[in-house]
Design a protein around this motif. Structure first.
Motif, PDB file in Angstrom:
ATOM      1  N   VAL A 191      -2.010  11.769   5.830  1.00 39.01           N
ATOM      2  CA  VAL A 191      -3.257  12.412   5.403  1.00 39.01           C
ATOM      3  C   VAL A 191      -3.909  13.160   6.561  1.00 39.01           C
ATOM      4  O   VAL A 191      -4.191  14.347   6.483  1.00 39.01           O
ATOM      5  CB  VAL A 191      -4.258  11.384   4.827  1.00 39.01           C
ATOM      6  N   ALA A 192      -4.137  12.448   7.669  1.00 41.31           N
ATOM      7  CA  ALA A 192      -4.790  13.053   8.834  1.00 41.31           C
ATOM      8  C   ALA A 192      -4.642  12.113  10.022  1.00 41.31           C
ATOM      9  O   ALA A 192      -4.290  10.941   9.854  1.00 41.31           O
ATOM     10  CB  ALA A 192      -6.267  13.311   8.549  1.00 41.31           C
ATOM     11  N   ASP A 193      -4.920  12.644  11.204  1.00 45.79           N
ATOM     12  CA  ASP A 193      -4.879  11.809  12.404  1.00 45.79           C
ATOM     13  C   ASP A 193      -6.266  11.229  12.637  1.00 45.79           C
ATOM     14  O   ASP A 193      -7.082  11.800  13.366  1.00 45.79           O
ATOM     15  CB  ASP A 193      -4.433  12.633  13.615  1.00 45.79           C
ATOM     16  N   ILE A 194      -6.526  10.075  12.006  1.00 51.36           N
ATOM     17  CA  ILE A 194      -7.884   9.528  12.096  1.00 51.36           C
ATOM     18  C   ILE A 194      -8.158   8.902  13.463  1.00 51.36           C
ATOM     19  O   ILE A 194      -9.291   8.492  13.735  1.00 51.36           O
ATOM     20  CB  ILE A 194      -8.161   8.519  10.960  1.00 51.36           C
ATOM     21  N   SER A 195      -7.152   8.855  14.314  1.00 53.32           N
ATOM     22  CA  SER A 195      -7.389   8.303  15.656  1.00 53.32           C
ATOM     23  C   SER A 195      -8.330   9.180  16.476  1.00 53.32           C
ATOM     24  O   SER A 195      -8.918   8.731  17.456  1.00 53.32           O
ATOM     25  CB  SER A 195      -6.063   8.129  16.409  1.00 53.32           C
ATOM     26  N   LEU A 245       0.819  -1.218   0.000  1.00 51.13           N
ATOM     27  CA  LEU A 245       0.000   0.000   0.000  1.00 51.13           C
ATOM     28  C   LEU A 245       0.850   1.265   0.000  1.00 51.13           C
ATOM     29  O   LEU A 245       0.480   2.273  -0.611  1.00 51.13           O
ATOM     30  CB  LEU A 245      -0.931   0.008   1.219  1.00 51.13           C
ATOM     31  N   THR A 246       1.979   1.236   0.670  1.00 47.78           N
ATOM     32  CA  THR A 246       2.859   2.406   0.699  1.00 47.78           C
ATOM     33  C   THR A 246       3.298   2.778  -0.720  1.00 47.78           C
ATOM     34  O   THR A 246       3.286   3.955  -1.101  1.00 47.78           O
ATOM     35  CB  THR A 246       4.092   2.151   1.589  1.00 47.78           C
ATOM     36  N   ALA A 272      -6.193   8.009  -1.518  1.00 50.87           N
ATOM     37  CA  ALA A 272      -5.171   7.429  -0.640  1.00 50.87           C
ATOM     38  C   ALA A 272      -5.812   6.792   0.600  1.00 50.87           C
ATOM     39  O   ALA A 272      -5.522   5.641   0.952  1.00 50.87           O
ATOM     40  CB  ALA A 272      -4.164   8.497  -0.221  1.00 50.87           C
ATOM     41  N   LEU A 273      -6.708   7.530   1.264  1.00 51.59           N
ATOM     42  CA  LEU A 273      -7.368   6.989   2.450  1.00 51.59           C
ATOM     43  C   LEU A 273      -8.265   5.808   2.096  1.00 51.59           C
ATOM     44  O   LEU A 273      -8.383   4.844   2.868  1.00 51.59           O
ATOM     45  CB  LEU A 273      -8.202   8.067   3.144  1.00 51.59           C
ATOM     46  N   LEU A 287       1.899   6.251   7.942  1.00 52.64           N
ATOM     47  CA  LEU A 287       1.205   6.236   6.658  1.00 52.64           C
ATOM     48  C   LEU A 287      -0.151   6.935   6.766  1.00 52.64           C
ATOM     49  O   LEU A 287      -0.529   7.735   5.895  1.00 52.64           O
ATOM     50  CB  LEU A 287       1.029   4.792   6.174  1.00 52.64           C
ATOM     51  N   PHE A 288      -0.890   6.650   7.823  1.00 48.22           N
ATOM     52  CA  PHE A 288      -2.177   7.330   8.017  1.00 48.22           C
ATOM     53  C   PHE A 288      -1.963   8.815   8.282  1.00 48.22           C
ATOM     54  O   PHE A 288      -2.718   9.662   7.787  1.00 48.22           O
ATOM     55  CB  PHE A 288      -2.944   6.694   9.186  1.00 48.22           C
ATOM     56  N   LEU A 289      -0.931   9.151   9.067  1.00 49.72           N
ATOM     57  CA  LEU A 289      -0.676  10.557   9.408  1.00 49.72           C
ATOM     58  C   LEU A 289      -0.230  11.390   8.203  1.00 49.72           C
ATOM     59  O   LEU A 289      -0.157  12.603   8.288  1.00 49.72           O
ATOM     60  CB  LEU A 289       0.381  10.654  10.508  1.00 49.72           C
TER      61      LEU A 289
END
Length: 688
Positions: free
Chosen positions: A680-684, A619-620, A635-636, A676-678
């Motif tokens: 884009v955004a901090d979905i946590s 995915l990366t 991407a997300l 990898l998630f960061l």
């Protein structure tokens, strides 16, 4: 048993701009009063006309239900002595309630048992309760300035002339606003001024309609809408009906009779905005335009009487409006005697802000910034500079002096008359866009450039002299201006960072602003702080905004693209589980020091961690090009594929292994996942 109740307060003409507000507030206050009193009812119909506020309460109960109230006494232990006889404490309670010892009960008050008395309370009648409920509602109406009339000590927005209070066919005895209630109302001031006796509460609307009064606000408004449209259709035009003017006209008439009048076509040479403004604001007329929004030589007035000779009313209105249109024409012609550019000398004598100098000095800064912004907006530097130097010149014109709301618009007309191209001329009016939330943006590149430059020069200047908005104090409307700046950048897809934007604005101030570093930091922080207000207005959830803010994107366009990506991500089935997993990963990494971010593939022993690593690796490679192109949404969406391997990892792998090498490798794997998630955004931070 239920009843229909009619309440009407008859007054001198009520303030037209407040009529709907007063009607709605009266209904709301009475609803509250009835509910608090425990009086059930089906619904309330509210009416309002220039000389009256009225309510019809449908199927209201005849009286309150009987109830029981508990009065608490001393603890049982303190109420009786060892022989079971009342103590002084109980005797005092009995005297206070006027009861005997055999009338008391007990109840458990937590750890203590107490004596009490349950008193039966008979419900009061509607007749007894309603007058006070109505008077309290009137006292609580949102009235800025109240007045007294004659010898009365009570106050209201206008002198009260009569009060109607009926329960079905019966008058409820009451004095409201110092007026004795009756069953008599009054019709139209001119057509039917005599008293009207109402036989029943349900007769209200029809009785008034027969007396030439349409009491229902919405019914009157529908009549106006229909009449205005019919008159406009007759001349193939479209009526301009602003909502506020429509409400105001409805509040000015008891019996709407729309009439079409005309004015001399020569006035159409004057900027139509000036003509429309004077006819709407001063005369309460509805203007007519054609299908291309060009003003036509007609207007519609709404009379309050059915005249036997409407021509006289029409001619009277034409006579009244002519001097106003002549004034606008005179100002417009006078202004043309002086070229727009030559007005700059007057700007040199007009102070913009004491520490920041004159309007001309501001204009010079706006011109410099406009040229610099052309590399981002794609505007012509020559057009942008020309438009900037002309941008405030119309503030010294006669037309804007008479009609301040025409600033920019007047400049556009004069620039066109002087032969300027459309880019420059239109920009003079578009510099003020957007004026409010949801307003249109400039339509040309020069207008966009000028609108952005003007706002930035003001914002940076005010921050530079330490007068940033505080609390409700925002004299330069910088909060609204900041949202305008964000919209201009985002909706025109301008790829510029806020810091770069502030720096370009600061360059025009030089030594006028002493501390450039502090000004830059404060201005950028202020602009970033407006993201939340902007996106909340669009219905974006706070946690979505926080997920993006956690990364502090530098560019508004980048911020917006991330917001859209996270908003879309939330719609995916995997979103909730991935947000929870990210939160778990963030908590683990917060407690551990990850010294190495590279995963050693040979140290992966569990199949679940091998699967996660391989999926992450694949995915990366797929996501990185998307990130480089700011295609965050796709991407997300691709990263949603991590849900299954992540769930399997946490179900089957012990991150905090006893073997230091295993533990470090697994933490590195989680750090890669989190990183990898960061990107884009901090979905946590997303709520499930």
């Amino acid at each position: 048993m239920t009843h229909t109740v009619l309440f009407e307060l008859g007054c001198e003409e009520l303030p037209p701009k407040s009529l709907k507000t007063l009607r709605d507030a009266l209904k709301s206050e009475v609803e509250k009063g009835l509910t608090d009193a425990g009086l059930g009812f089906d619904s309330i119909d509210a009416y309002a006309a220039p000389r009256r506020l009225a309510l019809k309460i449908n199927q209201i109960e005849a009286q309150q239900a009987d109830s029981q109230k508990r009065f608490d006494g001393p603890a049982v232990q303190a109420a009786y002595d060892a022989e079971g006889k009342p103590t002084k404490a109980l005797e005092g309670f009995l005297r206070g309630q006027g009861i005997t010892a055999d009338q008391v009960s007990t109840f458990n008050a937590g750890k203590v048992e107490k004596v009490c008395y349950f008193k039966d309370i008979k419900g009061q009648s509607l007749d007894a309760l309603l007058p006070n409920i109505l008077q309290t509602a009137l006292d609580n109406l949102p009235i800025a300035k109240r007045m007294r009339s004659a010898a009365s000590r009570t106050e209201f927005v206008r002198p009260v002339q009569w009060v109607v209070l009926l329960k079905d066919a019966q008058i409820i005895e009451a004095t409201i606003q110092d007026i004795q209630a009756s069953n008599q109302t009054f019709g139209h001031r001119f057509h039917a001024p005599e008293a009207i006796t109402l036989a029943h509460a349900n007769d209200y609307l029809d009785s008034l309609r027969n007396a030439k009064v349409i009491a229902d606000f919405e019914e009157r408004q529908a009549m106006i809408d229909s009449q205005v449209k019919a008159l406009a259709d007759e001349v193939g035009a479209i009526a301009i009906v602003p909502a506020d003017l429509r409400d105001e006209v409805t509040a000015l008439v008891e019996l709407p009779v729309a009439l079409r009048a005309s004015f001399e076509a020569r006035y159409l040479a004057v900027p139509q905005e000036a003509l429309i403004t004077t006819m709407q604001d001063n005369q309460k007329y509805f203007c007519l335009v054609d299908g291309h929004n060009k003003l036509q030589p007609y207007f519609i007035t709404v009379s309050n009487i059915e005249s036997k000779d409407p021509t006289q009313i029409i001619e009277g209105n034409e006579k009244v409006v002519r001097p106003r249109l002549s004034d606008a024409e005179f100002f417009f012609l006078q202004d043309q005697k002086q070229p727009l550019a030559s007005r700059k000398d007057k700007l040199k004598n007009m102070v913009f802000q004491a520490q920041l100098g004159t309007l001309w000095e501001k204009t010079e800064r706006v011109a410099k910034l406009s040229v610099a912004l052309c590399q981002f907006t794609g505007a012509s530097p020559l057009d942008a500079e020309k438009a900037a130097f002309l941008s405030k010149c119309d503030l010294t014109s006669e037309l804007v002096g008479e009609f301040p709301e025409l600033q920019g618009i007047a400049g556009t007309y004069y620039a066109r008359l002087e032969g300027e191209n459309d880019e420059v001329a239109d920009a003079l009016g578009e510099q003020y866009l957007p004026k409010f939330a949801g307003d249109a943006l400039p339509q040309n590149k020069t207008g966009t450039t000028l609108a952005l430059a003007d706002r930035m020069v003001t914002l940076v200047g005010i921050f530079g002299i330490g007068q940033a908005p505080t609390g409700s104090k925002d004299p330069f409307a910088l909060r609204r201006s900041a949202i305008g700046i964000l919209r201009l950048i985002i909706e025109n897809e301008l790829d510029i960072s806020l810091e770069n934007l502030v720096n370009l604005a600061l360059a025009g101030y030089g030594d006028v602003i002493k501390d450039h570093d502090k000004t830059r930091a404060d201005a950028v922080a202020f602009l970033e702080g407006r993201y939340r207000a902007k996106y909340e207005d669009q219905g974006v959830d706070v946690d979505v905004i926080q997920a993006v803010q956690a990364l502090s994107p530098k560019s508004p366009l980048d911020f917006d693209q991330r917001i859209k990506a996270v908003n879309h991500f939330r719609t995916l089935d995997e979103a909730s589980a991935l947000a929870a997993a990210n939160k778990r990963v963030a908590n683990i990494l917060a407690k551990e020091t990850v010294t190495e971010n590279t995963v050693n593939e040979a140290t992966l022993v569990e199949s679940a961690e091998k699967d996660l690593y391989q999926t992450l690796k694949t995915l990366t490679a797929e996501v990185q090009p998307l990130l480089n192109n700011r295609n965050y949404t796709e991407a997300l969406s691709k990263l949603a594929a991590l849900r299954t391997p992540i769930d399997a990892f946490f179900d089957n792998v012990m991150v905090m292994a006893d073997d230091p090498a295993l533990k470090a490798n697994r933490l590195a794997l989680l750090a890669q996942l989190r990183g990898l998630f960061l990107s884009v955004a901090d979905i946590s931070v997303l709520q499930s």
